[in-house]
Design an enzyme around this catalytic site. Structure first.
Site, mmCIF file in Angstrom:
data_model
loop_
_atom_site.group_PDB
_atom_site.id
_atom_site.type_symbol
_atom_site.label_atom_id
_atom_site.label_comp_id
_atom_site.label_asym_id
_atom_site.label_seq_id
_atom_site.Cartn_x
_atom_site.Cartn_y
_atom_site.Cartn_z
ATOM 1 N N THR A 40 -32.019 -7.494 -23.320
ATOM 2 C CA THR A 40 -31.753 -8.194 -22.246
ATOM 3 C C THR A 40 -31.505 -7.305 -21.251
ATOM 4 O O THR A 40 -31.583 -7.500 -20.106
ATOM 5 C CB THR A 40 -31.985 -9.654 -22.346
ATOM 6 N N CYS A 100 -29.315 -5.157 -27.313
ATOM 7 C CA CYS A 100 -29.831 -5.408 -27.137
ATOM 8 C C CYS A 100 -31.568 -5.555 -25.525
ATOM 9 O O CYS A 100 -30.419 -4.875 -24.629
ATOM 10 C CB CYS A 100 -29.391 -6.826 -25.727
ATOM 11 N N HIS A 154 -34.098 -9.736 -32.011
ATOM 12 C CA HIS A 154 -33.985 -10.895 -33.015
ATOM 13 C C HIS A 154 -35.179 -10.952 -33.687
ATOM 14 O O HIS A 154 -35.503 -11.349 -34.539
ATOM 15 C CB HIS A 154 -33.554 -12.297 -32.192
ATOM 16 N N CYS A 170 -37.489 -7.614 -28.267
ATOM 17 C CA CYS A 170 -36.175 -8.162 -28.282
ATOM 18 C C CYS A 170 -35.345 -8.000 -30.100
ATOM 19 O O CYS A 170 -36.688 -8.183 -30.836
ATOM 20 C CB CYS A 170 -36.666 -10.500 -28.566
HETATM 21 N N1 DGL Z 1 -31.712 -9.740 -28.554
HETATM 22 C C1 DGL Z 1 -31.798 -9.682 -26.938
HETATM 23 C C2 DGL Z 1 -33.269 -8.721 -26.674
HETATM 24 O O1 DGL Z 1 -33.016 -7.768 -27.611
HETATM 25 C C3 DGL Z 1 -31.613 -11.167 -26.485
HETATM 26 C C4 DGL Z 1 -31.384 -12.574 -27.000
HETATM 27 C C5 DGL Z 1 -30.797 -13.596 -25.464
HETATM 28 O O2 DGL Z 1 -32.022 -14.485 -25.522
HETATM 29 O O3 DGL Z 1 -29.880 -13.899 -26.177
HETATM 30 O O4 DGL Z 1 -33.267 -9.275 -25.835
#
Ligand code: DGL
EC number: 5.1.1.3
Length: 273
Positions: A76, A74, A190, A188
């Site tokens: 973030t 992740c 996702h 991100c």
């Molecule tokens: N998957 C997460 C990233 O790589 C962020 C998703 C979220 O907003 O929690 O930053």
């Protein structure tokens, strides 16, 4: 003796895009996927509260699973808590941070965009990557409040309209003095789930840079060569919010992840400890 697992951590399902590559790079290991869905989305969290939450979660996760390595899948979280996790716990951590360096090396036009959550966009860590590795480029940071949630909805089988996605990615496309953006960093975990749709709706073709494979290769280097014991038992997923909904459970099964003791044989679950 059962092999100590590798933890793969994200706020939701995004870390699966990293898990997929980890399994290619280090197929002899056992993985436990942790989704902090009770805290999702991380993008708007206040920084000190998010640090506190993730360090406290790892306190429990490390005591319970005794991992040989944790991959923070992740951006973030990684751009904020990696240093705190490394200081607090005695296991190696591999992070996922915006792939600004490879993007700057590959860009021909010198116009690079970074598509991320608002949290990742505002981090000092991200600004530092630009200063250290992309001085010769113009880096355009694009923070999206909605995309991680839209990626989750898309993967759950809900209809996500092209127009909604267009609104979120349009700021990535810059034209300037005869040049135009040629690389968009998917910062991100996702977003790779939406990359095929991004390709369809992009105003011109760009390279959508997903760093998952590089992260997996790095994790393979950090690990000791010999896995202690066999990777006995199932790879599994744990959700901090409790039982996830049916489409999410199906997704986990599709990735070969079990969700609870009821889903494996009794002996396999005894082996998981
Ligand atoms: N998957 C997460 C990233 O790589 C962020 C998703 C979220 O907003 O929690 O930053």
């Amino acid at each position: 003796m059962s092999q100590r697992p590798i933890l793969v951590f994200d706020s939701g399902i995004g870390g699966l895009t990293v898990l997929r590559e980890l399994r290619v790079a280090i197929p002899d290991r056992r993985f436990i996927y942790i989704a902090d869905d009770a805290g999702f989305p991380y993008g708007d969290w206040e920084e000190s509260a998010l640090i506190e939450r993730i360090v406290a979660l790892f306190d429990g996760l490390i005591a319970e699973h005794r991992p040989q390595l944790a991959v923070i899948a992740c951006n973030t979280a990684s751009t904020l808590v990696l240093a705190h996790l490394r200081a607090a716990f005695d296991i190696p951590f591999v992070g996922t941070v915006p792939a600004i360096k490879p993007a700057a090396e590959r860009s021909r036009s010198g116009l690079v965009s970074v598509l991320a959550t608002p949290g990742t966009v505002k981090r000092d860590y991200t600004r530092g990557l630009i200063t250290d590795f992309a001085r010769d480029c113009e880096v355009n940071l694009v923070g999206s409040r909605r995309l991680a949630g839209l990626a989750e909805a898309h993967i759950r089988g809900e209809r996500v309209g092209f127009d909604e996605l267009e609104t979120e990615i349009s700021a990535c496309f810059v034209q300037k003095e005869g040049r135009r953006t040629d690389i968009v960093v998917l910062a991100c975990t996702h977003y790779p789930f939406l990359a095929n749709t991004f390709r369809k709706i992009a105003p011109w073709p760009v390279d959508w840079l997903d760093p998952a494979e590089a992260i997996a290769r790095h994790a393979a280097k950090v690990l000791p060569d010999i896995a202690p014991g066999l990777p006995e038992g199932f790879d599994r997923a744990v959700f901090t919010g409790g039982a996830p909904d049916y489409p999410t459970r199906r997704l986990m099964h599709g990735f070969g992840l079990s969700l609870g003791p009821g889903e494996g044989t009794a002996s396999a679950w005894r082996a998981l400890g």
